[in-house]
Enzyme design. Structure first.
Site, PDB file in Angstrom:
ATOM      1  N   LYS A   1       0.787  -0.953  -0.005  1.00 50.66           N
ATOM      2  CA  LYS A   1       0.050  -0.033  -0.052  1.00 50.66           C
ATOM      3  C   LYS A   1       0.908   1.384   0.050  1.00 50.66           C
ATOM      4  O   LYS A   1       0.842   2.160  -0.825  1.00 50.66           O
ATOM      5  CB  LYS A   1      -1.016  -0.130   1.111  1.00 50.66           C
ATOM      6  CG  LYS A   1      -1.419   1.250   1.421  1.00 50.66           C
ATOM      7  CD  LYS A   1      -2.374   1.392   2.759  1.00 50.66           C
ATOM      8  CE  LYS A   1      -1.673   1.386   4.260  1.00 50.66           C
ATOM      9  NZ  LYS A   1      -1.315   2.969   4.237  1.00 50.66           N
ATOM     10  N   ASN A   2       1.829   1.332   0.782  1.00 53.55           N
ATOM     11  CA  ASN A   2       2.609   2.436   1.086  1.00 53.55           C
ATOM     12  C   ASN A   2       3.743   2.714  -0.108  1.00 53.55           C
ATOM     13  O   ASN A   2       4.370   3.875  -0.099  1.00 53.55           O
ATOM     14  CB  ASN A   2       3.327   2.473   2.382  1.00 53.55           C
ATOM     15  CG  ASN A   2       2.198   2.659   3.580  1.00 53.55           C
ATOM     16  OD1 ASN A   2       1.127   2.944   3.247  1.00 53.55           O
ATOM     17  ND2 ASN A   2       2.737   2.471   4.741  1.00 53.55           N
TER      18      ASN A   2
ATOM     19  N   CYS B   1      -4.785  12.769  12.004  1.00 53.26           N
ATOM     20  CA  CYS B   1      -5.478  11.356  12.317  1.00 53.26           C
ATOM     21  C   CYS B   1      -5.654  10.931  13.408  1.00 53.26           C
ATOM     22  O   CYS B   1      -4.946  11.347  14.334  1.00 53.26           O
ATOM     23  CB  CYS B   1      -5.224  10.492  10.955  1.00 53.26           C
ATOM     24  SG  CYS B   1      -3.388   9.838  11.523  1.00 53.26           S
TER      25      CYS B   1
ATOM     26  N   ARG C   1       0.156  14.964  12.265  1.00 56.29           N
ATOM     27  CA  ARG C   1       0.713  14.525  11.032  1.00 56.29           C
ATOM     28  C   ARG C   1       1.021  15.857   9.993  1.00 56.29           C
ATOM     29  O   ARG C   1       0.375  16.196   9.261  1.00 56.29           O
ATOM     30  CB  ARG C   1      -0.348  13.469   9.992  1.00 56.29           C
ATOM     31  CG  ARG C   1      -0.654  12.336  10.967  1.00 56.29           C
ATOM     32  CD  ARG C   1       0.398  11.146  10.976  1.00 56.29           C
ATOM     33  NE  ARG C   1       0.699  10.722   9.849  1.00 56.29           N
ATOM     34  CZ  ARG C   1       0.131   9.479   9.330  1.00 56.29           C
ATOM     35  NH1 ARG C   1      -1.003   9.227   9.788  1.00 56.29           N
ATOM     36  NH2 ARG C   1       0.512   9.244   8.024  1.00 56.29           N
TER      37      ARG C   1
ATOM     38  N   ASP D   1       4.616   0.967  11.913  1.00 56.36           N
ATOM     39  CA  ASP D   1       3.564   0.349  11.528  1.00 56.36           C
ATOM     40  C   ASP D   1       3.278  -1.057  11.881  1.00 56.36           C
ATOM     41  O   ASP D   1       2.353  -1.900  11.691  1.00 56.36           O
ATOM     42  CB  ASP D   1       3.428   0.122   9.809  1.00 56.36           C
ATOM     43  CG  ASP D   1       3.363   1.678   9.240  1.00 56.36           C
ATOM     44  OD1 ASP D   1       3.679   2.030   8.134  1.00 56.36           O
ATOM     45  OD2 ASP D   1       3.057   2.648  10.074  1.00 56.36           O
TER      46      ASP D   1
ATOM     47  N   ARG E   1      -8.530  -0.360   4.337  1.00 60.78           N
ATOM     48  CA  ARG E   1      -7.658   0.568   3.944  1.00 60.78           C
ATOM     49  C   ARG E   1      -6.239   0.048   3.606  1.00 60.78           C
ATOM     50  O   ARG E   1      -5.417   0.271   2.511  1.00 60.78           O
ATOM     51  CB  ARG E   1      -7.317   1.895   4.597  1.00 60.78           C
ATOM     52  CG  ARG E   1      -8.698   2.627   4.688  1.00 60.78           C
ATOM     53  CD  ARG E   1      -8.361   3.945   5.535  1.00 60.78           C
ATOM     54  NE  ARG E   1      -7.158   4.438   5.078  1.00 60.78           N
ATOM     55  CZ  ARG E   1      -6.284   5.262   5.742  1.00 60.78           C
ATOM     56  NH1 ARG E   1      -6.488   5.505   7.209  1.00 60.78           N
ATOM     57  NH2 ARG E   1      -5.379   5.920   5.235  1.00 60.78           N
TER      58      ARG E   1
HETATM   59  C1  EPZ Z   1       4.404   7.084   6.018  1.00 59.00           C
HETATM   60  O1  EPZ Z   1       3.581   8.107   6.567  1.00 59.00           O
HETATM   61  C2  EPZ Z   1       3.261   6.066   5.951  1.00 59.00           C
HETATM   62  N1  EPZ Z   1       2.372   6.279   5.312  1.00 59.00           N
HETATM   63  C3  EPZ Z   1       2.889   5.564   7.454  1.00 59.00           C
HETATM   64  O2  EPZ Z   1       1.957   4.238   7.247  1.00 59.00           O
HETATM   65  C4  EPZ Z   1       4.174   5.183   8.252  1.00 59.00           C
HETATM   66  O3  EPZ Z   1       3.687   4.787   9.545  1.00 59.00           O
HETATM   67  C5  EPZ Z   1       5.091   6.411   8.224  1.00 59.00           C
HETATM   68  O4  EPZ Z   1       5.474   6.715   6.828  1.00 59.00           O
HETATM   69  C6  EPZ Z   1       6.411   6.133   9.045  1.00 59.00           C
HETATM   70  O5  EPZ Z   1       6.862   5.137   8.497  1.00 59.00           O
HETATM   71  C7  EPZ Z   1       2.445   6.196   3.670  1.00 59.00           C
HETATM   72  O6  EPZ Z   1       3.435   5.913   3.329  1.00 59.00           O
HETATM   73  C8  EPZ Z   1       1.160   6.534   2.821  1.00 59.00           C
HETATM   74  P1  EPZ Z   1       6.477  10.522   7.854  1.00 59.00           P
HETATM   75  P2  EPZ Z   1       4.123   9.732   6.628  1.00 59.00           P
HETATM   76  O7  EPZ Z   1       6.482  11.861   7.035  1.00 59.00           O
HETATM   77  O8  EPZ Z   1       4.970   9.921   5.342  1.00 59.00           O
HETATM   78  C9  EPZ Z   1       6.723  13.911  11.473  1.00 59.00           C
HETATM   79  C10 EPZ Z   1       0.348   3.029   7.683  1.00 59.00           C
HETATM   80  O9  EPZ Z   1      -0.419   2.428   8.697  1.00 59.00           O
HETATM   81  N2  EPZ Z   1       6.383  14.883  10.117  1.00 59.00           N
HETATM   82  O10 EPZ Z   1       7.623   9.476   7.928  1.00 59.00           O
HETATM   83  O11 EPZ Z   1       3.102  10.469   6.897  1.00 59.00           O
HETATM   84  C11 EPZ Z   1       5.402  13.231  11.659  1.00 59.00           C
HETATM   85  O12 EPZ Z   1       4.482  13.788  12.229  1.00 59.00           O
HETATM   86  C12 EPZ Z   1       0.726   4.476   7.802  1.00 59.00           C
HETATM   87  O13 EPZ Z   1       0.547   2.390   6.799  1.00 59.00           O
HETATM   88  C13 EPZ Z   1       6.825  16.015  10.488  1.00 59.00           C
HETATM   89  O14 EPZ Z   1       7.130  16.563  11.534  1.00 59.00           O
HETATM   90  O15 EPZ Z   1       5.250   9.707   7.906  1.00 59.00           O
HETATM   91  C14 EPZ Z   1       6.046  12.037  12.168  1.00 59.00           C
HETATM   92  O16 EPZ Z   1       6.220  12.046  13.688  1.00 59.00           O
HETATM   93  C15 EPZ Z   1       0.498   5.163   8.999  1.00 59.00           C
HETATM   94  N3  EPZ Z   1       6.615  17.068   9.443  1.00 59.00           N
HETATM   95  C16 EPZ Z   1       7.301  11.515  11.754  1.00 59.00           C
HETATM   96  O17 EPZ Z   1       7.777  12.922  11.177  1.00 59.00           O
HETATM   97  C17 EPZ Z   1       6.418  16.513   8.218  1.00 59.00           C
HETATM   98  O18 EPZ Z   1       6.208  17.503   7.229  1.00 59.00           O
HETATM   99  C18 EPZ Z   1       7.284  10.641  10.666  1.00 59.00           C
HETATM  100  O19 EPZ Z   1       6.487  10.807   9.539  1.00 59.00           O
HETATM  101  C19 EPZ Z   1       6.272  15.199   7.795  1.00 59.00           C
HETATM  102  C20 EPZ Z   1       6.356  14.353   8.965  1.00 59.00           C
END
Ligand code: EPZ
Length: 427
Positions: free
Chosen positions: A22-23, A123, A128, A313, A405
Site C-alpha cells: 500500500k505505502n 488522524c 501529521r 507500522d 484501507r
Molecule cells: C508514512 O507516513 C506511512 N504512510 C505511514 O504508514 C508510516 O507510519 C510512516 O510513513 C512512518 O514510516 C504512507 O506511506 C502512505 P512520516 P508519513 O512523514 O509519510 C513527522 C500505515 O499504517 N513529520 O515519515 O506521513 C510526523 O508527524 C501508515 O500504513 C513532520 O513533523 O510519515 C511523524 O512524527 C500510518 N513533518 C514523523 O515525522 C512533516 O512534514 C514521521 O512521519 C512530515 C512528518
C-alpha cells in the site's frame, strides 16, 4: 457496515499470499503526473486507499484503466495516462478521506508549475504535519502559500531550479514529495537525512525506469539530476512488508507455521529479528519467508525507528503478540505521538498493558478472551484481529473501513491458513 467475527484457537498453517505494498503504491500512482505517456503499475493491491487515489487522479483528468483480472486474483494492473491535466487542485472532500493525497503536491508542481492541495489534517495516530514537505519544495525554489485550508505551491517561470535540503526529522512522505518534484527540476537537487524505507527505493526505481537520474538510492543522501522529461513505464509494485509482518504475528500468536508468499526477508529484517527474539523460527524459503512458533513466546523490548529500524507500522501487531508472551515487554513508539489507540481495546480482551507517554509496558497473560472491539486506525485494527485469533471465544471487530484501507481481503487470506474468521453485515 461490516464486522469481522474471529473465533480463536485455530493454529495457522500454510501459505499466505502477500499483496503489493500500500505505502509503495500510494507514492507510485502520482508518478503518472510526471509524464504524458502511459504508466502501468502491476501488483497493485485492491484496497480502499488505492481506489481513493485512482479517483483523485481522475479528478485531475488522468485516465485510468484497470486491466482484466479475475475476482479471485489478489492485486491488479492499472494503467494511468496524464496526457492532458485539466486541474491541478486536490479538493478537501477527497484529501480529508485519504491523507496520502498530499503526495500529488510534488509531482503536480513539477509537471504543471503549480499545485494546490487541501491540507490533509491529522488522524488518529497524530497531527501529521506537512511542514517538511513544504520546506523541501521551498528549498527547490517553490513558493508556498497557505490559505483557506489549502496549500499552493508555485514554481518560478521555467520550472523549479532545484536545490539542497537537509531533513531535521526523517519523513517518508516528505522524501517522496521532494523526489517527485526534483526529477524534472532544471538543475541538481540533494536530499540529506532522507527516509530509506524500501517504499522509497521502490519509488526511486520507478522514477529511474521513467528516465530520472538519481544517485544514492537506498541511502539517506540522495542526489537527483533533473531531466527535461520523463517517459512512461511498466512497473511491478514491491510486496507489502507490513502486511507480511502482520500475518507473521497472526501465525505466531496461534503457535502456527506459515509461509508469507512473495515477502522479501531483506526488506523486513527488523521485524524478523523481533519475531526471533520472541521465540519464532524465521527462514527464507523459495518464494517467501517462513515464520513458525513452535515453542513458548518470550517477552522482549522493542523500540520503533525509521528504516532500517523497527517499523512503527508493526508496533500494534507485535504488541498484540507480546500480550501472550511469558514475561514483561517494554515498547517505545518514537515516531508518532498517539499510536497506542489499540491498548484500551486489547485490555478489554484481558491484556495487561500500561502506557506512560510513548512507552507501553506489556505483561504477558495466559489467556485473552474474545470481546466486541472497535477499530480506530489501520494497524490497531489488525492488532485486534491478531489477538482474536488466540483469544478464547468470539471477537467481533467493527469499523472495518480502517482494515480495508490496508489489508486486501484479510479474512480470505486468514481462512486460507485455517483461521475461523468471517465477515458479516453489521446489523
Ligand atoms: C508514512 O507516513 C506511512 N504512510 C505511514 O504508514 C508510516 O507510519 C510512516 O510513513 C512512518 O514510516 C504512507 O506511506 C502512505 P512520516 P508519513 O512523514 O509519510 C513527522 C500505515 O499504517 N513529520 O515519515 O506521513 C510526523 O508527524 C501508515 O500504513 C513532520 O513533523 O510519515 C511523524 O512524527 C500510518 N513533518 C514523523 O515525522 C512533516 O512534514 C514521521 O512521519 C512530515 C512528518
Amino acid at each position: 457496515m461490516d464486522k469481522i467475527i474471529v473465533r480463536g484457537g485455530n493454529r495457522l498453517t500454510g501459505t499466505i499470499p502477500i499483496s503489493g505494498a500500500k505505502n509503495a503504491a500510494l507514492t507510485l500512482l502520482p508518478c503518472a503526473l510526471l509524464t504524458d505517456e502511459p504508466l502501468t503499475l502491476r501488483n497493485l493491491p485492491r484496497l480502499a486507499d488505492i481506489d481513493g487515489f485512482q479517483h483523485l487522479m481522475n479528478q485531475f483528468g488522468v485516465t485510468t484503466v484497470i486491466q482484466g483480472s479475475r475476482p479471485e486474483d489478489f492485486g491488479r494492473v492499472m494503467s494511468l495516462e496524464a496526457t492532458r491535466i485539466t486541474s491541478s487542485v486536490a479538493p478537501y472532500d477527497l484529501v480529508r478521506k485519504m491523507r496520502a493525497s498530499i503526495l500529488v503536491l510534488g509531482p503536480m508542481l513539477a509537471r504543471m508549475g503549480e499545485a494546490t492541495v487541501s491540507l490533509p489534517g491529522g488522524c488518529a495516530i497524530g497531527n501529521r504535519p506537512i511542514d517538511l514537505h513544504l520546506k523541501a519544495l521551498e528549498a527547490f525554489g517553490a513558493e508556498i502559500e497557505l490559505a483557506a485550508g489549502y496549500v499552493k505551491a508555485i514554481a518560478p517561470d521555467g520550472g523549479l531550479p532545484g536545490g539542497d535540503f537537509d531533513f531535521p526529522v526523517v519523513s517518508v512522505g516528505a522524501t517522496e514529495n521532494a523526489l517527485m518534484a526534483a526529477v524534472l527540476a532544471n538543475g541538481t537537487s540533494r536530499l540529506f537525512n532522507a527516509a530509506r524505507e524500501p517504499e522509497i527505493v521502490d519509488l526511486c526505481n520507478l522514477l529511474v525506469a521513467m528516465g530520472a537520474e538519481i544517485e544514492g538510492i537506498g541511502t539517506s543522501d540522495l542526489t537527483i539530476h533533473g531531466v527535461k522529461r520523463l517517459h512512461g513505464a511498466t512497473y511491478r509494485v514491491m510486496a507489502d512488508r507490513i502486511e507480511a509482518g502482520s500475518y507473521a504475528c497472526a501465525a505466531a500468536i496461534t503457535g502456527g507455521d506459515v509461509v508469507l508468499g512473495g515477502a522479501r526477508a531483506d526488506e523486513m529484517q527488523a521485524t524478523l529479528h523481533a519475531l526471533q527474539a520472541i521465540g519464532c523460527e524465521v527462514e527464507e524459503v523459495k518464494g517467501g519467508v517462513r515464520v513458525a512458533a513452535n515453542g513458548p513466546l518470550k517477552a522482549t523490548n522493542l523500540t520503533t525507528a525509521p528504516y532500517p529500524g523497527l517499523a512503527t507500522d508493526m508496533q500494534a501487531q507485535l504488541m498484540a503478540l507480546l500480550c501472550k508472551a511469558e514475561g514483561t515487554s517494554v515498547l517505545k513508539e518514537t515516531i508518532f505521538e498517539n499510536r497506542y489507540m489499540h491498548v484500551p481495546e486489547l485490555s478489554r480482551m484481558g491484556a495487561d498493558i500500561t502506557t506512560e507517554g510513548r512507552t507501553a509496558i506489556v505483561k504477558g497473560v495466559s489467556t485473552l478472551t474474545g470481546a466486541e472491539v472497535m477499530a480506530t486506525d489501520l494497524r490497531a485494527s489488525m492488532s485486534l484481529v491478531i489477538a482474536g485469533l488466540a483469544a478464547e471465544g468470539e471477537t467481533q471487530v467493527r469499523r472495518l473501513y480502517h482494515l480495508d484501507r490496508g489489508y486486501e481481503r484479510l479474512e480470505e487470506k486468514l481462512q486460507l491458513v485455517g483461521a475461523d474468521i468471517e465477515r458479516v453485515g453489521d446489523d
